[in-house]
Design a protein around this motif. Structure first.
Motif, mmCIF file in Angstrom:
data_model
loop_
_atom_site.group_PDB
_atom_site.id
_atom_site.type_symbol
_atom_site.label_atom_id
_atom_site.label_comp_id
_atom_site.label_asym_id
_atom_site.label_seq_id
_atom_site.Cartn_x
_atom_site.Cartn_y
_atom_site.Cartn_z
ATOM 1 N N ALA A 92 0.834 -1.215 0.000
ATOM 2 C CA ALA A 92 0.000 0.000 0.000
ATOM 3 C C ALA A 92 0.863 1.258 0.000
ATOM 4 C CB ALA A 92 -0.926 -0.008 1.197
ATOM 5 N N GLY A 93 2.172 1.101 -0.211
ATOM 6 C CA GLY A 93 3.059 2.268 -0.232
ATOM 7 C C GLY A 93 3.535 2.617 1.157
ATOM 8 N N LEU A 96 1.435 5.449 6.183
ATOM 9 C CA LEU A 96 1.001 6.828 6.458
ATOM 10 C C LEU A 96 1.165 7.179 7.931
ATOM 11 C CD1 LEU A 96 -2.108 6.621 4.131
ATOM 12 C CD2 LEU A 96 -0.228 8.247 3.842
ATOM 13 N N MET A 99 4.117 9.134 8.841
ATOM 14 C CA MET A 99 4.171 10.546 8.432
ATOM 15 C C MET A 99 3.085 11.394 9.085
ATOM 16 S SD MET A 99 4.968 9.989 4.367
ATOM 17 C CE MET A 99 3.622 8.868 4.048
ATOM 18 N N ALA A 138 1.449 4.372 -5.038
ATOM 19 C CA ALA A 138 2.504 5.249 -4.502
ATOM 20 C C ALA A 138 3.826 4.522 -4.258
ATOM 21 C CB ALA A 138 1.976 5.948 -3.244
ATOM 22 N N GLU A 162 -0.053 10.278 -5.088
ATOM 23 C CA GLU A 162 0.245 11.189 -3.975
ATOM 24 C C GLU A 162 -0.624 12.446 -3.956
ATOM 25 O OE1 GLU A 162 2.408 9.372 -5.497
ATOM 26 O OE2 GLU A 162 3.920 8.642 -4.098
ATOM 27 N N ILE A 261 13.081 18.957 2.464
ATOM 28 C CA ILE A 261 11.877 19.290 1.680
ATOM 29 C C ILE A 261 10.721 18.400 2.117
ATOM 30 C CG2 ILE A 261 10.847 19.219 -0.647
ATOM 31 C CD1 ILE A 261 13.560 20.103 -1.751
ATOM 32 N N LEU A 265 7.310 19.672 3.898
ATOM 33 C CA LEU A 265 5.997 19.450 3.290
ATOM 34 C C LEU A 265 5.063 18.712 4.241
ATOM 35 C CD1 LEU A 265 4.618 19.605 0.212
ATOM 36 C CD2 LEU A 265 4.685 17.162 0.574
ATOM 37 N N ILE A 266 5.541 17.597 4.795
ATOM 38 C CA ILE A 266 4.575 16.803 5.591
ATOM 39 C C ILE A 266 4.221 17.478 6.924
ATOM 40 C CG2 ILE A 266 5.102 14.514 4.583
ATOM 41 C CD1 ILE A 266 6.358 14.053 7.497
HETATM 42 C C1 LIG Z 1 8.373 19.913 -4.331
HETATM 43 C C2 LIG Z 1 8.785 18.505 -3.998
HETATM 44 C C3 LIG Z 1 8.244 18.097 -2.674
HETATM 45 C C4 LIG Z 1 8.582 16.649 -2.356
HETATM 46 C C5 LIG Z 1 7.999 16.298 -1.027
HETATM 47 C C6 LIG Z 1 7.979 14.845 -0.781
HETATM 48 C C7 LIG Z 1 6.826 14.421 0.075
HETATM 49 C C8 LIG Z 1 6.428 13.003 -0.236
HETATM 50 C C9 LIG Z 1 5.753 12.418 0.891
HETATM 51 C C10 LIG Z 1 5.248 11.199 0.906
HETATM 52 C C11 LIG Z 1 5.145 10.242 -0.160
HETATM 53 C C12 LIG Z 1 4.365 9.160 0.066
HETATM 54 C C13 LIG Z 1 4.164 8.070 -0.867
HETATM 55 C C14 LIG Z 1 3.228 7.007 -0.336
HETATM 56 O O1 LIG Z 1 3.453 5.864 -0.555
HETATM 57 S S1 LIG Z 1 1.894 7.497 0.619
HETATM 58 C C15 LIG Z 1 0.872 6.071 0.781
HETATM 59 C C16 LIG Z 1 -0.059 6.005 -0.356
HETATM 60 N N1 LIG Z 1 -0.876 4.806 -0.275
HETATM 61 C C17 LIG Z 1 -2.156 4.794 -0.536
HETATM 62 O O2 LIG Z 1 -2.766 5.800 -0.860
HETATM 63 C C18 LIG Z 1 -2.870 3.473 -0.386
HETATM 64 C C19 LIG Z 1 -3.880 3.513 0.679
HETATM 65 N N2 LIG Z 1 -4.493 2.207 0.850
HETATM 66 C C20 LIG Z 1 -5.426 1.704 0.012
HETATM 67 O O3 LIG Z 1 -5.827 2.298 -0.962
HETATM 68 C C21 LIG Z 1 -5.970 0.343 0.352
HETATM 69 O O4 LIG Z 1 -5.612 0.052 1.675
HETATM 70 C C22 LIG Z 1 -5.444 -0.782 -0.564
HETATM 71 C C23 LIG Z 1 -3.929 -0.776 -0.703
HETATM 72 C C24 LIG Z 1 -6.107 -0.655 -1.957
HETATM 73 C C25 LIG Z 1 -5.873 -2.152 0.046
HETATM 74 O O5 LIG Z 1 -7.252 -2.151 0.264
HETATM 75 P P1 LIG Z 1 -7.882 -3.198 1.307
HETATM 76 O O6 LIG Z 1 -7.289 -4.532 1.109
HETATM 77 O O7 LIG Z 1 -9.364 -3.057 1.173
HETATM 78 O O8 LIG Z 1 -7.375 -2.721 2.736
HETATM 79 P P2 LIG Z 1 -7.955 -1.530 3.628
HETATM 80 O O9 LIG Z 1 -8.056 -0.293 2.808
HETATM 81 O O10 LIG Z 1 -9.191 -2.007 4.296
HETATM 82 O O11 LIG Z 1 -6.793 -1.295 4.677
HETATM 83 C C26 LIG Z 1 -6.553 -2.192 5.759
HETATM 84 C C27 LIG Z 1 -5.907 -1.432 6.890
HETATM 85 O O12 LIG Z 1 -4.651 -0.899 6.436
HETATM 86 C C28 LIG Z 1 -4.609 0.513 6.625
HETATM 87 N N3 LIG Z 1 -3.816 1.126 5.549
HETATM 88 C C29 LIG Z 1 -4.011 1.031 4.232
HETATM 89 N N4 LIG Z 1 -3.049 1.665 3.559
HETATM 90 C C30 LIG Z 1 -2.206 2.196 4.476
HETATM 91 C C31 LIG Z 1 -1.023 2.972 4.397
HETATM 92 N N5 LIG Z 1 -0.450 3.325 3.235
HETATM 93 N N6 LIG Z 1 -0.432 3.332 5.543
HETATM 94 C C32 LIG Z 1 -0.946 2.987 6.733
HETATM 95 N N7 LIG Z 1 -2.081 2.246 6.878
HETATM 96 C C33 LIG Z 1 -2.694 1.859 5.751
HETATM 97 C C34 LIG Z 1 -6.086 0.927 6.589
HETATM 98 O O13 LIG Z 1 -6.249 2.165 7.230
HETATM 99 C C35 LIG Z 1 -6.725 -0.209 7.322
HETATM 100 O O14 LIG Z 1 -6.459 -0.011 8.695
HETATM 101 P P3 LIG Z 1 -7.470 -0.526 9.846
HETATM 102 O O15 LIG Z 1 -7.545 -2.013 9.668
HETATM 103 O O16 LIG Z 1 -6.828 -0.091 11.120
HETATM 104 O O17 LIG Z 1 -8.781 0.152 9.602
#
Ligand SMILES: CCCCCCCC/C=C\C=C\CC(=O)SCCNC(=O)CCNC(=O)[C@H](O)C(C)(C)COP(=O)(O)OP(=O)(O)OC[C@H]1O[C@@H](n2cnc3c(N)ncnc32)[C@H](O)[C@@H]1OP(=O)(O)O
Length: 289
Positions: A92-93, A96, A99, A138, A162, A261, A265-266
């Protein structure tokens, strides 16, 4: 590093056209979120991400990934395949929770570990392949594009989303994406935060192949790695380096600036708020299921 070597027999009899083989599990005593195995017959290592529920990349998982890559190189493995123990999520990247309302020292170590993991994977001397057996948003897409070859299972999603979370994909996330996707497609997709379906990803070149099962995906990765069997590994590694050195040097020289940076940002209140809302949405969705 203290590497424990255990020998584990794995019967491949259920997989057609495969002779019986064995895998060695090389794992550090502290390995909690990864499984690392080397196939004795092919010499190919497999790193399986195993941090349920969604393999979100926290500091510990990133550190273990770095250790596995180092083990694969030290043990002169023929190549490395990255995959997931989950049936629906590659990763899932970034975690979060690393951060959102972070602790100062921890979040610095987290980002520094991500930079190191990416540089080591992107610049690895050995062939690398991703068997993407689930969603890869991501940071998941970042890992996949750092590899040299990608094969994906149908009906999942991959991309740099993102902007939808109110954060920005750093330049080095984008540079590897640009290796495989035309610039115009990349700009549109990344500004929109688009997640490509498997079929769309294949269509734009973000993934090289699509297969129906994890076993087939691993076999495709093995085939890709095997395609270098008549190539001198040293010549191969130097040639790969010529293609990738620019991005590696750019990040190496800008590591501290990149960290600052990221932190700048975060730590913005509006970004923290957007992240909080996004996390809340994920949790609500998860409870409904
Ligand atoms: C000018 C230049 C500036 C540059 C600045 C740089 C700044 C950059 C900063 C950061 C960069 C970040 C990159 C990233 O990787 S951010 C993370 C992005 N990820 C996502 O958006 C994915 C989110 N998740 C989902 O979409 C789904 O979970 C999925 C992967 C599709 C799986 O779905 P499913 O199997 O249905 O699972 P659930 O959604 O039910 O999730 C289960 C539990 O897991 C938790 N969860 C999900 N993803 C994350 C995550 N990435 N981090 C932490 N936790 C996560 C979710 O909340 C559920 O938790 P709980 O069981 O407690 O409810």
């Amino acid at each position: 590093m203290n590497i424990i070597r255990t020998v584990r027999s794995v019967a491949f009899s259920s997989i057609p056209n495969r002779t019986l083989s064995t895998t060695r599990s090389l794992s550090t005593p502290s390995a909690q979120y990864t499984a690392f195995e080397v196939n004795d017959k092919t010499g190919i290592a497999t790193l399986t991400l195993n941090r349920p529920p969604v393999n979100s990349l926290n500091l510990e998982l990133l550190t273990e990934m770095r250790n596995c890559l180092k083990d694969a190189e030290t043990n002169k493995c023929k190549g490395l395949i990255i995959t997931s123990s989950s049936n629906s999520v590659f990763t899932a990247g970034l975690d979060l929770l690393e951060m959102y309302q972070p602790q100062d020292e921890r979040v610095k170590s987290f980002w520094t570990a991500l930079q190191s993991m990416w540089m080591e994977l992107y610049g690895s001397k050995i062939p690398t392949a991703a068997a993407i057996n689930g969603h890869a948003p991501a940071g998941g897409c970042l890992i996949a594009t750092a590899c040299e070859y990608r094969v994906m299972l149908p009906n999942f999603t991959i991309g740099l989303n993102e902007t939808l979370i109110g954060i920005v994909a750093p330049k080095w996330f984008v540079s590897a994406f640009l290796n495989v996707v035309p610039r115009r497609v990349a700009e549109q997709a990344i500004t929109q935060g688009k997640l490509f379906t498997t079929a769309e990803a294949h269509n734009v070149g973000l993934v090289d192949d699509v297969v129906n099962t994890k076993e087939e995906a691993i076999a495709k990765c093995e085939q890709f790695i095997g395609s270098f069997k008549n190539v001198n590994p040293y010549a191969r590694a130097l040639t790969k380096q010529q293609f990738r050195i620019k991005e590696l040097q750019e990040l190496e020289q800008q590591r501290e600036k990149d960290l600052q940076i990221f932190l700048g940002l975060i730590m913005q209140p509006s970004v923290q708020k957007a992240m909080g809302i996004y996390l809340e949405g994920l949790k609500k969705k998860s409870k409904k299921q």
